[in-house]
Design an enzyme around this catalytic site. Structure first.
Site, mmCIF file in Angstrom:
data_model
loop_
_atom_site.group_PDB
_atom_site.id
_atom_site.type_symbol
_atom_site.label_atom_id
_atom_site.label_comp_id
_atom_site.label_asym_id
_atom_site.label_seq_id
_atom_site.Cartn_x
_atom_site.Cartn_y
_atom_site.Cartn_z
ATOM 1 N N TYR A 96 5.234 6.243 -8.420
ATOM 2 C CA TYR A 96 4.795 4.979 -7.802
ATOM 3 C C TYR A 96 4.797 5.093 -6.277
ATOM 4 O O TYR A 96 3.844 4.675 -5.609
ATOM 5 C CB TYR A 96 5.718 3.857 -8.254
ATOM 6 N N SER A 154 3.336 -1.440 -0.942
ATOM 7 C CA SER A 154 4.714 -1.687 -1.348
ATOM 8 C C SER A 154 5.650 -1.051 -0.338
ATOM 9 O O SER A 154 5.296 -0.083 0.342
ATOM 10 C CB SER A 154 4.985 -1.109 -2.740
#
Length: 450
Positions: free
Chosen positions: A214, A201
């Protein structure tokens, strides 16, 4: 690099170099600066233009298989369908093999697709998946591994529990490491050409406030991919990362995210809850959920899927993919800006406008007590720095003795009422009564003074 890409690269490089050369002064230093700048801008331009260029697929896909994790929904489900349509033998790892996603996937695809139960946090399930894939492969080759399984949460550092940090790290990072280490011998055993694809990501490149858990897991995943790519080069196995931005997939379910925020908030201590306050927590949820609504729609998921497919079966796979033109430009700009600028941009983007309760309370207290130290709750001692020096004071004027007048008869001063013992350094002559001539002199002197 194909002839078309080479020609495009040379053309872009020549154009940028020519424009910069027109503005540069003579001299070899300026020449080097122009060349370096042209190379950087050409790299950025090529990263952007690749989204508009055709992609070629390998011609020899017969006998090749691929193992994909996280195929229940989202990117993994779409990638499994596309690879099955291309004729590859697909092993779709699903957390819920009896769930709706796995059933529809098996129903819609060919018989070559096999649903494999796989919880990436369970070593026993991963080992069982390796045994099953090895048994079903027979003469086929495991061409690639796609580490796609992942989870998401939003929470600030002080509320986010260690269990949540551990959960995200276990799935997003250790899950990819666990699956890669288990299946890598199957990929490596067939010689050169094998590939490992890891879906990371952009949050692993720059951390957004509220996404620490995250971002930590994705940053570690990117580091793992970098190390693996350099180590596997000697075996001819290539490693690729796909780093998308925010897309509207089931991982961003508002109901699930609100539930995790509520759970983390309740697990936080009373001190943390009182420090932030419920108003700040509610505004955090509203701000973040509104930001997620600006994510790229589900109809744009193909941007990520196309990059994953190119990494698996493309003739010229890249080491790093950033889906979409906007994502590529954003990533390039964010990595070039100073840290302070990036901090300011991300704070304005995701942090609530209202400060935490403790900050509001401290500001109100300062307004009521502007000159008081908030730590000691005491007013500071004011010191004079530019003033008259403080010398030792001289004794005060002697006071009259009790019951005796300070002044004598009219026409002259008298010391009858003065306590002589209280006056230091007074000679005996000074204590004698004034004579008439002295009194007259004193009177004259007083008149002159007047």
């Amino acid at each position: 690099m194909t002839s078309l890409k080479m020609a495009l690269y040379v053309g872009v490089l020549s154009a940028i170099y020519g424009l910069l050369r027109l503005t540069a002064l003579t001299g070899w230093i300026q020449e080097v600066a122009v060349v370096v700048t042209a190379l950087i801008l050409t790299s950025v331009a090529m990263d952007t233009l690749r989204h508009f260029m055709p992609r070629e697929v390998m011609s020899d896909l017969q006998g090749k298989a691929v193992f994909i994790t996280g195929c229940d929904t989202g990117f993994g489900n779409s990638v499994a369908r596309r690879l099955d349509a291309l004729g590859l033998r697909v092993f779709a790892g699903c957390l819920f093999p009896e769930g709706e996603g796995a059933r529809t996937l098996q129903h819609d695809c060919s018989r070559q697709l096999t649903v494999v139960p796989c919880d990436v946090t369970s070593q026993s399930q991963v080992d069982s998946a390796v045994l099953l894939v090895r048994a079903l492969l027979k003469e086929d080759k495991l061409h690639a591994i796609v580490n796609n399984a992942g989870v998401f949460t939003m929470s600030e550092v002080e509320w986010c529990t260690l269990e949540m940090y551990r959960r995200l790290f276990e799935v997003n990072c250790l899950g990819a490491i666990r699956v890669t280490k288990a299946f890598l011998p199957l990929v490596r055993s067939h010689g050169q050409g094998g590939r490992v694809v890891i879906v990371a990501s952009l949050a692993g490149r720059y951390t957004i406030p509220g996404l620490s858990a995250y971002s930590v897991s994705k940053h570690a995943t990117i580091s793992f991919a970098d190390a693996l790519r350099r180590e596997m080069a000697k075996f001819g196995v290539t490693v690729h990362t796909v780093e998308p931005g925010t897309y509207r997939t089931p991982i961003l379910s508002e109901e699930v995210l609100e539930g995790t925020v509520k759970k983390d908030w309740e697990a936080a201590g009373e001190e943390v809850r009182s420090t932030y306050g419920e108003q700040y927590r509610d505004e955090f949820k509203v701000k973040f959920l509104s930001e997620l609504k600006n994510a790229r729609p589900a109809s744009k998921i193909y941007e990520v899927v196309d990059d994953i497919l190119d990494a698996v079966v493309g003739t010229e796979p890249r080491c790093r993919y950033v889906p979409s033109v906007a994502g590529t430009l954003r990533s390039t700009i964010m990595q070039a800006l100073p840290t302070t600028v990036v901090d300011s941009m991300l704070q304005k983007r995701t942090c609530p406008p209202t400060p935490p309760a403790a900050v509001i309370k401290q500001r109100e207290w300062r307004l009521k007590n502007p000159y008081t130290d908030p730590k000691t709750k005491q007013k500071p001692f004011l010191k004079r720095y530019l003033s008259v020096p403080m010398f030792e004071k001289a004794p005060l004027t002697p006071t009259a003795a009790p019951g005796k007048p300070f002044f004598g008869k009219a026409g002259g001063a008298s010391n009858a009422g003065i306590d002589v013992a209280a006056v230091p350094n007074v000679s005996s002559a000074a204590t004698q009564p004034l004579k008439e001539e002295d009194e007259g002199t004193a009177s004259v002197t007083d008149k002159k003074t007047e």
